[in-house]
Structures are given as C-alpha cells and as structure tokens.
Design an enzyme around this catalytic site. Structure first.
Site, PDB file in Angstrom:
ATOM      1  N   SER A  22     -10.605  63.648  47.862  1.00 46.13           N
ATOM      2  CA  SER A  22     -11.998  63.518  47.938  1.00 46.13           C
ATOM      3  C   SER A  22     -12.217  62.214  48.854  1.00 46.13           C
ATOM      4  CB  SER A  22     -12.557  63.177  46.482  1.00 46.13           C
ATOM      5  OG  SER A  22     -14.095  63.353  46.657  1.00 46.13           O
ATOM      6  N   ASN A  23     -13.367  61.877  48.954  1.00 44.90           N
ATOM      7  CA  ASN A  23     -13.707  60.821  49.675  1.00 44.90           C
ATOM      8  C   ASN A  23     -14.664  59.735  48.818  1.00 44.90           C
ATOM      9  OD1 ASN A  23     -12.762  61.132  52.244  1.00 44.90           O
ATOM     10  ND2 ASN A  23     -14.631  62.126  53.015  1.00 44.90           N
ATOM     11  N   ALA A  24     -14.349  58.347  48.947  1.00 50.03           N
ATOM     12  CA  ALA A  24     -15.392  57.610  48.239  1.00 50.03           C
ATOM     13  C   ALA A  24     -16.891  57.647  48.842  1.00 50.03           C
ATOM     14  CB  ALA A  24     -14.866  56.050  48.424  1.00 50.03           C
ATOM     15  N   PRO A  90     -17.745  64.334  53.758  1.00 47.38           N
ATOM     16  CA  PRO A  90     -17.115  65.631  53.252  1.00 47.38           C
ATOM     17  C   PRO A  90     -15.622  65.196  53.415  1.00 47.38           C
ATOM     18  CG  PRO A  90     -18.855  66.126  54.938  1.00 47.38           C
ATOM     19  CD  PRO A  90     -18.673  64.815  54.790  1.00 47.38           C
TER      20      PRO A  90
END
Ligand code: C5P
Length: 208
Positions: A22-24, A90
C-alpha cells in the site's frame, strides 16, 4: 454549482489473503477538499481506498480496495462530473500473482514479481473532453520538474506539489503550478486551510 470527483486515500494490492502492498496515505487531504467544495455549495463524489478518517456528511463516498477498482469507479463517476481532484495515493505496483492461501514461511527468501497498476488520472485524461483535472505530486527531490512532468502526462489543469512530511499529518506545504509552468500560489498550514486555498485556485481558474 459544480460536480466534483475526488479520489482519496491509499489503495491496497494483496499478495495473499492477509498481506498487501500500500501507500502511506490517510485520506485527510481528500476529506479536507471535500469539506471546502461542499462549503462553497458544490456537489462532491469521493472514491476512497481504505481509511480510518470519516468523510464529511453531505458527500457521497464509494469505497474501493485496489487501484483497478478505484480506476473503474473513477471512470464511471467522472462521466457525470465537471472535474476531478486526484488526492488519492494509489499503489503503483501489484503482485503479479495473488496466492489464494496465506504464503507460509520456508526459511528461504521470498521473491515477489510486481507489475504496474493503471494510472487513474492518465486514464481519466483520455476521456477528459471539457472537464478539468487537478493532480497532486508528492516528491522527495526535483519537485517542480517532476510535478510539471506529471501535469503534462496526466493532462492536469493544475498540479499541487507537496512533500513527504504531509503524509499522515494535519499540516502540509503546497505549491500550485499551471500548465505553462507558472506558480499560481503557495500555502503552508493545516490541510483544512490548504484545501480552502486549493478551492480558491480551482474556483478562479477552472469553475465557471
Ligand atoms: O503517484 P504519482 O506521484 O504519479 O501521483 C500523482 C497524481 O496522480 C496524484 O494526483 C495521484 O492521485 C494520481 N495517481 C493516479 N493513479 C495512479 C497513481 C497516481 O491517479 N496509479
């Protein structure tokens, strides 16, 4: 009154039923933007990845998990909107394969092959017609140059440059660039006030 689509929060790309890339991203900037546009009397639709924050009452939110799901929801909703603000982070890569069972430890290294996910704003740009697109660029170096490259690639009408300390923070430092490379404005402060500044720039240049 305009209809505005906001993409917000991170997406997740699972490698097995319990682990994901995921991304922060907290969704705070998307939420603050929704508040600013609602306060000015506009209609707000949000496509959001999984977040812990609450979006303001008055906007319609569609929750998604993966970048591909965010893309499909955004394409569908963009058709009925006047413009989009890409405040989401995203996940740009996904595992080439997703295991149906939890991957077990073997004592050996595990190698993952990652493939790129679609770029949502670039896909929306292909169907842009008379609509406007505002993008974000979060960079660790060469900020203005990279932000302008993204503006061009994603056919943005404005791009907002911000920096890693903004992640999961209530504060941010932003610079808005126009397609001719000019600085439209800068702002340092809370995300709530930054969103109001962005609303002012959008209102001045893109809403009619
Ligand atoms: O990740 P990147 O720095 O390219 O993000 C710049 C802009 O593009 C942001 O507005 C982000 O929401 C958007 N983006 C997107 N789809 C992706 C990656 C980024 O819409 N897959």
């Amino acid at each position: 009154m305009a209809k505005v689509l906001i993409t917000s929060g991170p997406t997740r790309e699972y490698l097995d039923p319990v682990r994901y890339l995921s991304n922060a991203s907290s969704g705070r900037m998307g939420s603050a933007l929704a508040e600013a546009f609602l306060a000015a009397g506009h209609e707000v639709r949000i496509v959001s990845g999984p977040v812990e924050i609450a979006y303001p009452p008055g906007c319609r939110v569609r929750f998604v998990t993966t970048t591909e799901e965010m893309l499909h929801a955004a394409i569908e909703l963009f058709a009925d909107c006047d413009g989009v603000i890409g405040a989401a982070a995203p996940c740009d890569f996904r595992p080439a394969a997703r295991a149906s069972d939890k991957i077990v430890k073997t004592g050996d290294d595990l190698y993952l092959r990652l493939v790129e996910t679609p770029d949502i704003l670039a896909a929306l740009a292909a169907a842009k017609q008379g609509r406007w697109i505002v993008g974000f660029a979060l960079e660790t170096r060469d900020g203005p140059v990279r932000a302008m490259q993204k503006l061009q690639r994603k056919q943005c009408d404005l791009i907002i440059l911000n920096h890693p300390p903004a992640i999961h923070s209530d504060r941010t430092e932003i610079t808005a660039f126009t397609p001719d490379g000019a600085v439209l404005g800068t702002f340092i402060g809370s995300k709530t006030d930054a969103a109001r500044a962005i609303y002012g720039w959008v209102e001045r240049r893109l809403l009619h």
